[in-house]
Design a protein around this motif. Structure first.
Motif, short mmCIF file in Angstrom:
data_model
loop_
_atom_site.label_atom_id
_atom_site.label_comp_id
_atom_site.label_asym_id
_atom_site.label_seq_id
_atom_site.Cartn_x
_atom_site.Cartn_y
_atom_site.Cartn_z
N VAL A 14 0.86 -1.20 0.00
CA VAL A 14 0.00 0.00 0.00
C VAL A 14 0.89 1.24 0.00
CG1 VAL A 14 -1.80 1.28 1.23
CG2 VAL A 14 -1.80 -1.23 1.29
N ARG A 16 3.98 1.51 -0.97
CA ARG A 16 4.72 1.67 -2.24
C ARG A 16 3.87 2.40 -3.27
NH1 ARG A 16 9.46 -2.01 -3.38
NH2 ARG A 16 10.19 -2.38 -1.27
N THR A 17 2.60 2.02 -3.37
CA THR A 17 1.72 2.68 -4.33
C THR A 17 1.48 4.13 -3.93
OG1 THR A 17 0.63 0.58 -4.77
CG2 THR A 17 -0.53 2.56 -5.48
N VAL A 18 1.23 4.34 -2.64
CA VAL A 18 0.96 5.68 -2.14
C VAL A 18 2.16 6.61 -2.36
CG1 VAL A 18 0.66 6.93 0.04
CG2 VAL A 18 -0.88 5.05 -0.54
N ASP A 19 3.36 6.04 -2.27
CA ASP A 19 4.55 6.86 -2.52
C ASP A 19 4.57 7.39 -3.96
OD1 ASP A 19 5.81 7.02 -0.07
OD2 ASP A 19 6.99 5.20 -0.36
#
Lengths: 151, 151
Positions: A14, A16-19
């Motif tokens: 989660v 990683r995607t949000v970054d």
């Protein structure tokens, strides 16, 4: 951007995607890309965002493999930004944002722009996220596991 | 926060949701809330976020009806933040962020923390978003419609 940041190389998918796209402009750029917007100036007018912020966000999304930057399809000197295959997999994300907003962010009688389901010709019904066998998944039926390695 | 902002009262449900939670900290707070985190100090340690930013994000999420702030369940003077029913509907959103990250934001062999499906005991399979009749929806099978009023 604000000063603090999540740790690099977190094992949480989660995060990683949000970054990459946990930012209002990035999410609205992806929304617009699904609606057919391709050029810098179109994004800029649609979003009313400062050019330097738009440039930075487009660069991040290209770097993360969400958008591809390519010469304009009409042969002009403009560049166009189009969703990659990985970017098109974000359709579910945009739909979840939309469906939550439709359910919880409008008053009765307020005007909104629906997403029309080409199959029914009506606004898209409330979708359900299902396993390959068709069964729905609930939050309380899941839990975090021990770390493991990606195949 | 950056200077520019989307227009108030947009008719786009995606933008309405993004206005509330289109921010990395808000998304990670919601992720943690699904993992059972409830107290300010726990969020703060988990996220490594500055206290003033965390306070602001929690306040926004409470104001938007995503979290409820209530006295601690152990009778102490702490307050706890728990997902409301509307907040729990964001499970799909967190799962879409996770599934995209699992597919596109890791190298082979890299360590990650899986979400275990209690039914299978295995990492959650790739989910599909389906209509009430069980059929999947593709981006190119939808289009924006004319504005209409919420019922």
């Amino acid at each position: 951007m604000e000063a603090t940041s999540t740790k690099p190389a977190t094992g949480c998918p989660v995060a990683r995607t949000v970054d990459v796209l946990g930012d209002k402009w990035s999410l609205l750029i992806i929304r617009d890309a699904f609606d057919g917007v391709r050029r810098f100036g179109q994004f800029q007018r649609n979003l009313g965002v400062a050019k330097n912020i738009l440039s930075a966000r487009l660069r991040t999304l290209v770097g993360a493999g969400v958008l591809l930057s390519e010469p304009a399809s009409d042969g002009s000197s403009y560049r166009e930004y189009v969703l990659t295959d990985a970017g098109r997999e974000l359709f579910d994300l945009i739909v979840t944002l939309r469906q939550w907003g439709e359910a919880h962010a409008f008053e009765p009688g307020e005007e909104y722009v629906p997403l029309i389901d080409g199959v029914t010709g009506e606004p898209l019904a409330k979708l359900t996220y299902v396993r390959p066998d068709g069964s729905p998944v609930r939050a309380d039926g899941t839990h975090l596991g021990e770390p493991r390695r990606m195949p």
